[in-house]
Design an enzyme around this catalytic site. Structure first.
Site, PDB file in Angstrom:
ATOM      1  N   LYS A 107      25.811   0.385  13.066  1.00  0.00           N
ATOM      2  CA  LYS A 107      24.378   0.676  13.153  1.00  0.00           C
ATOM      3  C   LYS A 107      23.593  -0.494  13.739  1.00  0.00           C
ATOM      4  CE  LYS A 107      24.113   4.906  11.926  1.00  0.00           C
ATOM      5  NZ  LYS A 107      23.928   5.870  13.042  1.00  0.00           N
TER       6      LYS A 107
ATOM      7  N   TYR B 283      29.967   0.755   8.738  1.00  0.00           N
ATOM      8  CA  TYR B 283      28.774   1.525   9.113  1.00  0.00           C
ATOM      9  C   TYR B 283      27.627   0.585   9.524  1.00  0.00           C
ATOM     10  CZ  TYR B 283      25.037   5.014   8.291  1.00  0.00           C
ATOM     11  OH  TYR B 283      23.966   5.864   8.393  1.00  0.00           O
TER      12      TYR B 283
END
Ligand code: ADP
Length: 255
Positions: A169, A165
């Site tokens: 991101k 993640y």
């Protein structure tokens, strides 16, 4: 002064729940016509929008706003392109894109499968690439566009169990940085919102650790500012903080 979006058309991805839902409702309440996108539970394709998105549209319409539901999977460029074309055919333009669709596959780096890694990169990073790529020619033609990437403190500073993640991101920040340069002369501004809100994405965290997680309603005003006519460019707004909550899940062997 309340920011208004009269005459503007917005697409919000992953808007069937949580933050995206809140963003979509707030934009519509301030005059924008909104495409409420969400894949929802079923992998239904274009024209067969998910139930969650349809429920958000019903809520917007009940309040006197204008919206359409869309079930495109942001990882599928053809479906995303069809979503943009649908908005253009119905309302003639797309002024605002909020890249909000997201998934989590939290595992410590020792345990994360490469497939989990690829899946998270695909939804967050390629999803934002697909949606932005699909609206970009139209925004250039209009000489106007506002794009927001949803990033995270996991990308900026790291977080337990979130290598996949965090990498995705940070990827959208890189995307933003170059889009700002290339979009500037076409009136396109690109910003990022780094929220940590109490949504489905954070529901695995223990309630006593929810300190620092904001309600979506407290994050959305930042989004409205970022996509407003007089809004900034290349700005990251951070709202809320969940890093320490996840460290406890990690320490207690949850990952
Ligand atoms: P948050 O509100 O914190 O972003 P949620 O899980 O509540 O977290 O919202 C993310 C939304 O993104 C969900 O409604 C989910 O269905 C949606 N979503 C996930 N993957 C996709 C995808 N590939 N295409 C479109 N929407 C997606």
């Amino acid at each position: 002064m309340t920011i208004r979006f009269d005459g503007k058309v917005a697409i919000v991805t992953g808007a069937g729940n949580g933050l995206g839902k809140c963003h979509a409702i707030a934009l519509a309440a301030r005059g924008a016509k909104v495409v409420v996108n969400d894949l929802g539970g079923a992998r239904d394709g274009v024209g067969a929008s998910s139930e969650a998105a349809r429920a958000v549209v019903a809520e917007i319409e009940a309040a006197g706003g204008e919206a359409i539901a869309n079930g495109a999977d942001v990882t599928n460029y053809e479906q995303v392109e069809a979503m943009v074309n649908e908005a253009r055919e119905k309302w003639g333009r797309v002024d605002i894109l909020v890249n909000n669709a997201g998934v989590l596959r939290d595992k410590s780096f020792s345990n994360v499968e490469l497939d989990d890694f690829g899946f998270v990169l695909d939804v967050h990073l390629m999803g934002a690439v697909n949606c932005t790529k699909a609206v970009w020619p139209l925004m250039r033609e209009q000489n106007y566009g506002r794009v927001v990437m949803t990033t995270s403190s996991s990308g900026l500073y790291g977080n337990f169990g979130q290598t996949n993640y965090g990498a995705a991101k940070m990827g959208v920040i890189g995307l933003m940085n170059t889009l700002v340069l290339e979009g500037g002369k076409y009136g396109i501004r690109v910003n990022a919102l780094s929220p940590c809100a109490a949504t489905r994405m954070t529901e695995d965290l223990m309630p006593e650790n929810l300190l620092g997680l904001l309600k979506p309603e407290s994050v959305t005003p930042a989004l409205l500012y970022l996509v407003s006519e007089d809004g900034p460019n290349r700005t990251i707004i951070t709202a809320g903080a969940g890093t320490f909550a996840r460290s406890i899940v990690y320490e207690t062997g949850g990952m």
